[in-house]
Design a protein around this motif. Structure first.
Motif, PDB file in Angstrom:
ATOM      1  N   ILE A   5      -4.080  -7.837  12.990  1.00 17.25           N
ATOM      2  CA  ILE A   5      -5.007  -7.915  12.648  1.00 17.25           C
ATOM      3  C   ILE A   5      -6.012  -8.383  12.907  1.00 17.25           C
ATOM      4  N   GLU A   6      -4.688  -9.819  14.051  1.00 13.85           N
ATOM      5  CA  GLU A   6      -5.046 -10.929  14.292  1.00 13.85           C
ATOM      6  C   GLU A   6      -7.052 -10.290  14.981  1.00 13.85           C
ATOM      7  N   LYS A   7      -6.419  -9.260  15.860  1.00 13.64           N
ATOM      8  CA  LYS A   7      -7.337  -9.036  17.166  1.00 13.64           C
ATOM      9  C   LYS A   7      -8.563  -8.217  16.661  1.00 13.64           C
ATOM     10  N   ALA A   8      -8.348  -7.954  15.277  1.00 16.75           N
ATOM     11  CA  ALA A   8      -9.659  -7.363  14.561  1.00 16.75           C
ATOM     12  C   ALA A   8     -11.146  -8.140  14.293  1.00 16.75           C
ATOM     13  N   TRP A   9     -11.853  -7.286  14.952  1.00 15.12           N
ATOM     14  CA  TRP A   9     -13.415  -7.846  14.852  1.00 15.12           C
ATOM     15  C   TRP A   9     -13.355  -9.390  13.686  1.00 15.12           C
ATOM     16  N   PRO A  10     -13.474  -8.109  11.969  1.00 15.50           N
ATOM     17  CA  PRO A  10     -13.411 -10.236  11.185  1.00 15.50           C
ATOM     18  C   PRO A  10     -12.855 -11.048  11.552  1.00 15.50           C
ATOM     19  N   SER A  11     -11.460 -10.978  12.372  1.00 10.88           N
ATOM     20  CA  SER A  11     -10.695 -12.050  12.627  1.00 10.88           C
ATOM     21  C   SER A  11     -10.599 -12.836  13.449  1.00 10.88           C
ATOM     22  N   LEU A  12     -11.669 -12.258  14.284  1.00 12.79           N
ATOM     23  CA  LEU A  12     -12.495 -13.328  15.905  1.00 12.79           C
ATOM     24  C   LEU A  12     -13.893 -13.873  15.252  1.00 12.79           C
ATOM     25  N   LEU A  13     -14.281 -13.211  14.542  1.00  7.64           N
ATOM     26  CA  LEU A  13     -15.817 -14.278  13.224  1.00  7.64           C
ATOM     27  C   LEU A  13     -16.032 -14.883  13.068  1.00  7.64           C
ATOM     28  N   PRO A  14     -15.180 -15.593  12.401  1.00  5.53           N
ATOM     29  CA  PRO A  14     -15.164 -16.917  12.297  1.00  5.53           C
ATOM     30  C   PRO A  14     -15.419 -17.954  13.743  1.00  5.53           C
ATOM     31  N   LYS A  15     -14.564 -18.305  14.253  1.00  2.00           N
ATOM     32  CA  LYS A  15     -14.466 -18.436  15.585  1.00  2.00           C
ATOM     33  C   LYS A  15     -15.622 -18.332  16.453  1.00  2.00           C
ATOM     34  N   VAL A  16     -16.374 -16.786  16.135  1.00  5.97           N
ATOM     35  CA  VAL A  16     -17.730 -16.858  16.945  1.00  5.97           C
ATOM     36  C   VAL A  16     -18.469 -17.357  16.206  1.00  5.97           C
ATOM     37  N   MET A  17     -18.836 -17.368  14.838  1.00  5.96           N
ATOM     38  CA  MET A  17     -19.841 -18.309  13.787  1.00  5.96           C
ATOM     39  C   MET A  17     -19.604 -19.627  13.755  1.00  5.96           C
ATOM     40  N   GLU A  18     -18.088 -20.290  14.270  1.00  7.40           N
ATOM     41  CA  GLU A  18     -18.122 -21.749  14.673  1.00  7.40           C
ATOM     42  C   GLU A  18     -18.932 -22.247  15.918  1.00  7.40           C
ATOM     43  N   GLU A  19     -18.537 -21.488  16.312  1.00  4.45           N
ATOM     44  CA  GLU A  19     -19.507 -21.390  18.386  1.00  4.45           C
ATOM     45  C   GLU A  19     -21.240 -21.907  17.819  1.00  4.45           C
ATOM     46  N   LYS A  20     -21.357 -20.746  17.107  1.00  9.87           N
ATOM     47  CA  LYS A  20     -23.185 -20.758  16.559  1.00  9.87           C
ATOM     48  C   LYS A  20     -23.618 -21.923  16.142  1.00  9.87           C
ATOM     49  N   PRO A  31     -20.820 -22.055  10.861  1.00  5.25           N
ATOM     50  CA  PRO A  31     -19.414 -21.894  10.156  1.00  5.25           C
ATOM     51  C   PRO A  31     -19.093 -20.822   9.461  1.00  5.25           C
ATOM     52  N   VAL A  32     -18.730 -20.155   8.734  1.00 12.01           N
ATOM     53  CA  VAL A  32     -18.191 -19.165   7.644  1.00 12.01           C
ATOM     54  C   VAL A  32     -16.278 -18.918   6.718  1.00 12.01           C
ATOM     55  N   SER A  33     -16.761 -18.468   5.859  1.00 15.02           N
ATOM     56  CA  SER A  33     -14.749 -17.790   5.551  1.00 15.02           C
ATOM     57  C   SER A  33     -14.972 -16.548   5.578  1.00 15.02           C
ATOM     58  N   ILE A  34     -14.082 -15.951   6.105  1.00 17.48           N
ATOM     59  CA  ILE A  34     -13.985 -13.864   6.544  1.00 17.48           C
ATOM     60  C   ILE A  34     -12.626 -13.632   5.784  1.00 17.48           C
ATOM     61  N   ILE A  35     -13.423 -12.958   4.051  1.00 16.40           N
ATOM     62  CA  ILE A  35     -12.045 -12.428   3.994  1.00 16.40           C
ATOM     63  C   ILE A  35     -11.824 -10.816   3.967  1.00 16.40           C
ATOM     64  N   ASN A  36     -11.572  -9.789   4.675  1.00 20.00           N
ATOM     65  CA  ASN A  36     -10.923  -8.619   5.193  1.00 20.00           C
ATOM     66  C   ASN A  36     -10.926  -8.491   4.061  1.00 20.00           C
ATOM     67  N   GLY A  37     -11.066  -7.404   3.358  1.00 20.75           N
ATOM     68  CA  GLY A  37     -10.849  -6.132   2.123  1.00 20.75           C
ATOM     69  C   GLY A  37     -11.078  -5.258   2.348  1.00 20.75           C
TER      70      GLY A  37
END
Length: 202
Positions: free
Chosen positions: A37-52, A55-61
């Protein structure tokens, strides 16, 4: 896109005191199908958003195999539990694979959007396309559900990320339906750009 009997609800937070909470309500395309699950795009999204700088919190439901109907039954509890600011609706592929009527899919999506708004969250709808298993007429009617619903309800329609992934065979699993782990960083960056373009994020 077979439905799993259980799933791990993934909550990824970056700078929670200053970030928006985004709920991803999806199926196997967002649930990390056949990968950690840590490789799925929602797991990667917070770091990408922080770099941009967003910052966001992602809940993968997301749950593999979910239909719009499944999402409709699960959304009330997710909204109550997590109180997201934004709900990204990435559902419908499994409806299409099962040949569900387009009007049923549109009705479910409409209810998902209205339920999201009733909770004071912003709905985002992702365009979904399906393989022409049921012929061109059904495929065209299915695809048209999304822009029609978005226009009627004045909801932002996010492009289907799989359209740019599926043209790269090395990014697709042998089933021809799911992106591989190698495609997930690109998808995360694509989704980050969409979120930044369409949301007023702090």
């Amino acid at each position: 896109m077979f439905r799993l009997l259980s799933f791990a609800l993934l909550i990824l937070t970056v700078n929670p005191a200053f970030s928006s909470t985004i709920l991803v309500l999806g199926d196997s395309l967002s649930a990390g199908y056949q990968m950690p699950i840590e490789k799925a795009w929602p797991s990667l999204l917070p770091k990408v958003m922080e770099e941009k700088g967003k910052p966001v919190s992602i809940i993968n439901g997301s749950i593999s195999g979910d239909t719009t109907g499944n999402g409709l039954s699960r959304l009330p509890q997710l909204l109550k539990q997590h109180q997201p600011n934004v709900v990204l609706i990435e559902l419908g592929a499994n409806d299409g694979l099962r040949g569900f009527p387009p009007n049923l899919i549109q009705d479910n999506l409409t209810q998902l959007i209205e339920m999201t708004r009733a909770s004071n969250a912003i709905p985002l709808l992702m365009q979904i396309h399906v393989l022409p298993n049921y012929g061109k007429r059904y495929t065209k009617a299915f695809s048209a559900v999304y822009p029609t619903t978005a226009k009627q309800l004045n909801v932002t329609l996010i492009p289907f990320f799989l359209e740019d992934v599926i043209v790269k065979p090395e990014w697709m699993m042998p089933d021809g339906l799911h992106p591989t782990a190698d495609a997930q960083p690109w998808i995360a960056n694509f989704m980050a750009e969409q979120l930044i373009n369409h949301l007023q994020l702090p």
